[in-house]
Scaffold this motif. Structure first.
Motif: not given
Length: 787
Positions: A244-249, A272, A299, A336
């Motif tokens: 995942t990336d930093a945005s949790r995608r 996501p 988180k 991520g």
């Protein structure tokens, strides 16, 4: 080649042995050194043409410098030899087919020494011959040529250290000899130092090459291991990689991960990660506890391992196990997560099955002792937390053992299954019913605030289990006794509550079975008293605290003494006189009845042997004694050691003996009867009376219980009818009858009229100490009758 552990350090240059480096000895890891030697040969092949060019250029320079002072044919001949040797060496190098990732032997490295020796030989002509004829200026030029040649050779031939050392040593020695002959010792020393420096540089470069190659092998092995793991992850259908990336995608979704999610690899990128796992629950907001735990970890940017959670894949629930770690850039910026996941649905199903087998009874399907205890612990915790009450019932089936002994264990197992069905129908959502083992069951009631409702449930269970069972054309009647304890009133812990219910169950059994009893505090006092009494009972015989009393048995018509019944008594220094009704059942439960019974039998026979030969002795025998095959040996030993004839010994047994037929009690009785010992049936009519065992066993007499005698004296018609029937039955079977509990003349006359042959009771004598019984046995019978 197997990958070396990442933690194993490669050797430093100084740690590499010289013999191994030059090819005189094998390395510590032959496989690894085989690859290093292949690298050495490969490096030498790559520099073969450079070495050839250096040799040709140096030879040409030498010919030019010596053209004025040496014959041309000599120079050309020497040049041709140099060219031939250098070309041969170059082609030998080029002819090797080793690759950098291949393997080479020690022998192949040793063979390279000939290259250095040959080159050293042809170039030694220059200092030994040409320099001696050259002018000082020309000799200096030749020195420069040789210096360049040796330096270039140390570079071009360094990978093959043995050949390089041979060349440098040979040519350097020739130069030093020429200079020494010319008496230029300073130049000789300088040349020697220069040669040794070149050799040292060559060795160091060779070692550096080995270390570099060893590091490359390590990295290659690690890369191979990682590639293998990645390939396994991609090829297997149970494991996959995710990122995942930093945005949790989701980014860089692998085909295996997309396939596991039931999504297209292109469409899953950018979704996501939690939405992918939540499935339809993403829209409704109904998330599992595992998914919530995963969200918290993501988180907080924390690593996690083996986190299990349910996921919905194409309408089917699957269980996944995932692990991951956060990724950070070189500047420390969060990028991520990267992790691995696997489908553990089958493993979870197997674990659930094992867990069920560990907590449920295989015969009845009810919860077993482990699950009952766990449920009770939780119920007590809830009761203590909310100030409520819980209850625990312990059930014991009545007369179940008789079913097992008479019809066999398969019927008994099916009966237990039917019992469990009835129990399951009676217990609701607030209670749990389970099997403790054998014929014991338990009920945990989570909410026992209504004590009356709990007691009504106990009574319903007793009533339901008492109804007949139809199994294989057999109509079976059993019952149940229940002990009830309420927590936390009757116990602060699960163990204490179970103990309290167990004590209440004992009380229910003592009350005649088929009832329930609740726990009362005095039961603990009684249990402690029972424990202390048992400890005292274990040493009572050795300490001489037990003794026998003898009650006369007389002829009903004449009053003549026919014998005595030996009665066991116990006077404890701590408890005083203890009733037989109290310590005999305790001895049976504690498995002490066998040694105590053996002592009674031996003592009674020893005393009876001193009496007149027409006086018999009767000894009571417990059913537990007859379950022991060694009982026959005990009887035989007692008769043999005391000299008492077998026909003078009469063993009294109760009808409960025949409830143990499956344990061989009747076979033991038959062996005792074969010795000539007489057998009497005691307390007939008070137990499970059956005419069948009267006809199968050779009883000599039947004893009518005192309760019938006393009731008959009061005019109770049922008692009169029973006595008449027993006497008639005994007469028809050729057996004598003994009326117990005769205390008055009227009762004596009554039993005479009924036809009883012998009488026993206080009217003719109470239990007597051994001295009085011995004196009574020695009196004349007519004296006794008149007494």
């Amino acid at each position: 080649m197997p990958a070396s552990p990442p933690s194993t350090p490669r050797p430093a240059p100084a740690a590499i042995g010289f013999r191994t480096l030059v090819g005189f000895a094998e390395g510590a890891d032959p496989a690894e050194w085989g690859r290093i030697r292949a690298t050495q040969l490969t490096a030498g092949r790559k520099l073969a043409l450079f070495l050839l060019a250096v040799n040709l250029a140096a030879a040409a320079a030498t010919v030019v410098l010596m053209a004025r002072t040496s014959p041309l044919w000599v120079l050309l001949s020497w040049g041709a030899v140099v060219t031939a040797v250098a070309t041969t060496v170059a082609f030998r190098r080029l002819a090797t087919r080793h690759r950098g990732d291949g393997y080479a032997t020690v022998h192949e490295i040793r063979n390279t020494a000939s290259d250095g020796i040959c080159l050293a030989a042809v170039w030694s002509v220059v200092p030994l011959y040409f320099c001696a004829q050259a002018s000082p200026g020309t000799a200096a030029g030749l020195g420069v040529v040789l210096t360049i040649l040796m330096t270039a050779a140390s570079v071009a031939m360094a990978p093959l250290v043995l050949a390089t050392l041979a060349f440098l040593a040979g040519l350097g020695l020739a130069i030093c000899v020429q200079l020494a002959v010319a008496d230029t010792y300073g130049a000789t020393l300088g040349s020697a130092i220069f040669t040794m420096l070149l050799m040292a540089v060559c060795i160091n470069r060779a070692r550096s090459l080995v270390v570099i190659r060893a590091a490359e092998i390590t990295l290659q092995e690690r890369d191979e291991t990682v590639s293998l793991l990645l390939r396994e992850f991609e090829e297997t259908r149970a494991d996959w990689l995710w990122e995942t990336d930093a945005s949790r995608r989701v980014v860089k979704a692998s085909p295996r991960f997309a396939y596991a999610c039931g999504l297209d690899p292109i469409s899953i990128d950018g979704m996501p990660f939690l939405q992918v796992l939540a499935g339809p629950g993403w829209e409704t907001g109904e998330f599992s506890a595992g998914l919530r735990a995963l969200a918290e970890k993501l988180k907080a940017r924390e690593s996690f391992r083996d986190l299990r959670l349910p996921v919905q894949i194409e309408g089917e629930e699957r269980w996944w196990q995932i692990s991951a770690s956060p990724r950070f850039s070189d500047q420390g910026k969060f990028c991520g997560f990267r992790g691995v996941g696997s489908d553990v649905t089958e493993q979870r199903a197997s674990s659930d099955k094992i867990n069920r087998m560990a907590r449920f009874d295989t015969l009845t399907g009810l919860p077993n002792r482990l699950m009952i205890n766990e449920t009770l612990v939780r119920a007590m915790a809830e009761a203590e937390k909310w100030g409520g009450r819980c209850a625990f019932m312990m059930l014991d089936l009545d007369r179940f053992k008789a079913v097992n002994d008479t019809l066999g264990h398969p019927i008994g197992d099916r009966l237990l299954g039917r019992v469990s069905e009835r129990l399951g129908q009676l217990t609701g959502d607030i209670s749990l019913c389970g099997r403790l083992g054998g014929d014991e069951f338990a009920v945990v009631i989570r909410d026992a605030t209504d004590a009356a409702a709990v007691e009504r449930l106990a009574q319903r269970i007793i009533d339901a289990l008492s109804h007949p069972y139809e199994i294989d054309q057999h109509t079976l009647y059993i019952g149940a006794s229940i002990g009830l304890a309420v927590g936390p009133r009757d116990g602060r812990t699960a163990e204490m509550l179970i103990r309290s219910a167990d004590l209440a169950l004992y009380r229910a059994k003592d009350a005649g079975r088929g009832v329930f009893r609740t726990y009362e505090p005095e039961l603990h006092v009684q249990a402690e008293e029972r424990r202390v009494l048992e400890m005292a009972l274990r040493s009572a015989v050795e300490k001489g605290e037990m003794f026998l009393m003898y009650q006369p048995v007389v002829d009903a018509g004449s009053g003549h003494l026919r014998g005595f019944e030996a009665l066991l008594r116990w006077t404890s220094p701590e408890f005083g006189p203890v009733s037989p009704d109290k310590f005999i059942p305790l001895a049976e439960d504690a498995r002490l009845i066998a040694p105590i019974g053996a002592w009674v039998l031996r003592t009674a026979c020893e005393e009876a042997a001193t009496w007149p030969s027409n006086i018999r002795i009767a000894v009571n025998v417990s059913p537990d004694q007859l379950q022991n095959p060694n009982f026959v040996t005990t009887v035989t030993s007692s008769l043999a050691s005391t000299g008492l004839s077998a026909e003078r010994l009469e063993l009294e047994v109760t009808e409960s003996v025949f409830m143990h037929e499956g344990l061989g009690a009747t076979k033991v009785l038959e062996r005792v009867l074969d010795l000539g010992v007489r057998l009497s049936l005691d307390d007939f009519g008070t137990g499970y009376s059956s005419l069948g065992y009267l006809s199968r066993t050779r009883f000599s007499s039947i004893k009518i219980d005192r309760s019938f005698v006393q009731d008959a004296a009061k005019g109770v018609r049922e008692a009169v009818a029973i006595i008449r029937a027993v006497v008639a039955l005994a007469n028809s079977l050729g057996m004598a009858t003994t009326a117990e509990g005769v205390e008055t003349e009227a009762e004596h006359q009554m039993v005479q009229e009924f036809g009883c042959t012998k009488v026993q009771g206080y009217y003719f004598g109470r239990p007597l100490p051994v001295e009085e019984a011995r004196a009574l046995a020695g009196r004349r019978w007519d004296e006794f009758a008149a007494a």
